[in-house]
Scaffold this motif. Structure first.
Motif, short mmCIF file in Angstrom:
data_model
loop_
_atom_site.label_atom_id
_atom_site.label_comp_id
_atom_site.label_asym_id
_atom_site.label_seq_id
_atom_site.Cartn_x
_atom_site.Cartn_y
_atom_site.Cartn_z
N LEU A 100 10.35 5.38 -3.50
CA LEU A 100 10.98 6.64 -3.09
C LEU A 100 10.52 7.80 -3.97
N LYS A 101 10.36 7.54 -5.26
CA LYS A 101 9.90 8.59 -6.18
C LYS A 101 8.43 8.95 -5.93
N VAL A 126 -6.77 15.43 -1.62
CA VAL A 126 -7.21 14.36 -2.51
C VAL A 126 -7.41 13.08 -1.70
N ASN A 127 -8.54 12.43 -1.90
CA ASN A 127 -8.82 11.15 -1.24
C ASN A 127 -7.92 10.09 -1.85
N THR A 128 -6.86 9.74 -1.13
CA THR A 128 -5.84 8.84 -1.67
C THR A 128 -5.86 7.49 -0.96
N ARG A 129 -6.00 6.42 -1.74
CA ARG A 129 -6.01 5.06 -1.19
C ARG A 129 -5.01 4.20 -1.96
N ILE A 130 -4.24 3.44 -1.21
CA ILE A 130 -3.19 2.61 -1.82
C ILE A 130 -3.31 1.18 -1.29
N LEU A 131 -3.36 0.23 -2.20
CA LEU A 131 -3.32 -1.19 -1.86
C LEU A 131 -2.07 -1.74 -2.54
N THR A 132 -1.09 -2.16 -1.77
CA THR A 132 0.18 -2.54 -2.36
C THR A 132 0.84 -3.68 -1.60
N SER A 133 1.70 -4.39 -2.28
CA SER A 133 2.46 -5.46 -1.64
C SER A 133 3.47 -4.86 -0.66
N PRO A 134 3.73 -5.55 0.44
CA PRO A 134 4.76 -5.05 1.38
C PRO A 134 6.12 -4.96 0.71
N ALA A 135 6.38 -5.86 -0.24
CA ALA A 135 7.65 -5.86 -0.95
C ALA A 135 7.45 -6.51 -2.32
N LEU A 179 6.72 3.53 2.37
CA LEU A 179 5.44 4.24 2.26
C LEU A 179 4.55 4.17 3.49
N GLU A 180 4.87 3.31 4.44
CA GLU A 180 3.92 3.09 5.54
C GLU A 180 3.68 4.33 6.41
N GLU A 181 4.60 5.29 6.42
CA GLU A 181 4.42 6.47 7.25
C GLU A 181 3.65 7.59 6.55
N LEU A 182 3.29 7.39 5.30
CA LEU A 182 2.51 8.40 4.60
C LEU A 182 1.13 8.56 5.24
N PRO A 183 0.63 9.78 5.37
CA PRO A 183 -0.68 10.01 6.01
C PRO A 183 -1.84 9.76 5.05
N VAL A 184 -1.82 8.64 4.34
CA VAL A 184 -2.89 8.29 3.41
C VAL A 184 -3.44 6.93 3.80
N ASP A 185 -4.61 6.60 3.26
CA ASP A 185 -5.17 5.27 3.51
C ASP A 185 -4.37 4.25 2.70
N ILE A 186 -3.70 3.36 3.41
CA ILE A 186 -2.84 2.39 2.73
C ILE A 186 -2.98 1.01 3.36
N LYS A 187 -3.10 0.01 2.52
CA LYS A 187 -3.19 -1.37 2.97
C LYS A 187 -2.12 -2.19 2.26
N PHE A 188 -1.48 -3.06 3.01
CA PHE A 188 -0.42 -3.90 2.45
C PHE A 188 -0.92 -5.34 2.34
N PHE A 189 -0.80 -5.88 1.14
CA PHE A 189 -1.26 -7.23 0.88
C PHE A 189 -0.51 -7.74 -0.35
N PRO A 190 -0.14 -9.02 -0.42
CA PRO A 190 0.60 -9.53 -1.57
C PRO A 190 -0.28 -9.63 -2.82
N VAL A 191 -0.63 -8.48 -3.36
CA VAL A 191 -1.45 -8.43 -4.57
C VAL A 191 -0.60 -8.88 -5.76
N PRO A 192 -1.24 -9.27 -6.89
CA PRO A 192 -0.50 -9.77 -8.05
C PRO A 192 0.48 -8.73 -8.61
N TYR A 193 1.40 -9.20 -9.44
CA TYR A 193 2.40 -8.33 -10.05
C TYR A 193 1.76 -7.48 -11.14
N ILE A 194 1.06 -6.46 -10.71
CA ILE A 194 0.40 -5.54 -11.63
C ILE A 194 0.33 -4.17 -10.96
N LYS A 195 0.34 -3.14 -11.75
CA LYS A 195 0.21 -1.78 -11.23
C LYS A 195 -1.05 -1.15 -11.78
N LEU A 196 -1.79 -0.47 -10.92
CA LEU A 196 -3.02 0.21 -11.34
C LEU A 196 -3.05 1.58 -10.68
#
Length: 270
Positions: A151-152, A165-174, A188-205
């Motif tokens: 939300l923040k 800004v060319n914004t790309r997000i790869l994030t877990s669905p939950a 976040l799914e309604e944001l007008p940016v390139d976003i992919k949802f995948f169960p990536v590891p518990y890490i933030k980059l």
């Protein structure tokens, strides 16, 4: 007329002296009055009241009418505070912009631009700060999301997109953090940016403009992230950041992630 200490401090923060504050408060109870009436209501000495009233008029807190005796009319508080609020906001924004230029130009000159950040609040604060500085590109991998973090992120990411800004997000669905289900996809799914949802590891980059990067991680209890153990590493080593950006580009363009993303979306559509 008795008012709270907070109100008195607010008026003094607008540049009023003690006598000016007392006079303006009294004039709000009178709406309009002569110097004598205002002196009595404010308990400001008669010998000082005219100079105080003229000072308040020069600061925009009251208007002076014509005639004898002079009549002084209060400027409504909502006008005073709205005007000063807008002026203060503009001053703060200009100061922030000026100091940010100095700050951003100096950071790369620091001999070892690597800092350790402890705790989810400070990590998210730094993440939002980095996002706000993005000018050309922003890459985010969000396998680790703290409660309320999506939300923040929503409004700052929208502003980043609006800036081009060319914004790309790869994030877990939950993400499960402190036994809280953080529903990143729903937020976040309604944001007008390139976003992919995948169960990536518990890490933030978070990487912006190939110049600055934040990596965050924490201990796990089973499949639950423990936010109290969260640690962030923030750095601006250009070579390292550029290398991580290249790895992110490679991961982003993998067909495997694209297929998984579409699969995840199709499951949610059922």
């Amino acid at each position: 007329m008795v008012v709270s200490r907070e109100t008195l401090e607010a008026l003094q923060n607008l540049g009023l002296t003690d006598y000016e504050t007392r006079t303006y408060v009294a004039l709000n109870s009178l709406i309009s009055g002569t110097a004598t009436e205002i002196s009595q209501a404010s308990q400001v000495p008669r010998s000082r009241i005219y100079s105080i009233l003229k000072s308040l008029a020069s600061k925009g807190f009251l208007e002076i009418g014509k005639g004898k005796p002079l009549c002084f009319t209060v400027v409504p508080p909502h006008e005073i505070f709205e005007k000063n609020r807008n002026e203060m906001k503009m001053k703060m924004e200009r100061a922030e912009a000026e100091l940010n230029v100095i700050y951003e130009n100096q950071i790369p000159q620091v001999p070892a631009p690597i800092w350790i950040i402890h705790g989810p609040d400070k990590i998210v604060k730094k993440e939002l700060e980095i996002i706000s500085r993005a000018k050309e590109s922003l890459f985010i991998m969000g396998g680790l999301m703290f409660p309320d973090e999506p939300l923040k992120l929503k409004e700052p990411l929208q502003k980043t997109f609006n800036r081009g800004v060319n914004t790309r997000i790869l994030t877990s669905p939950a993400c499960k953090t402190d036994d809280v289900e953080v529903s990143t996809m729903k937020i976040l799914e309604e944001l007008p940016v390139d976003i992919k949802f995948f169960p990536v590891p518990y890490i933030k980059l978070v990487v912006r403009d190939r110049q600055e990067m934040l990596i965050a991680f924490c201990k796990l209890s089973g499949d639950v992230a423990l936010s109290s153990t969260a640690i962030g590493i923030w750095n601006q080593y250009a070579e390292f950041v550029d290398t991580i950006t290249g790895i992110y580009d490679f991961i982003w363009n993998m067909d495997f992630f694209s297929q998984a993303f579409h699969h995840q979306r199709s499951l949610n559509d059922k």
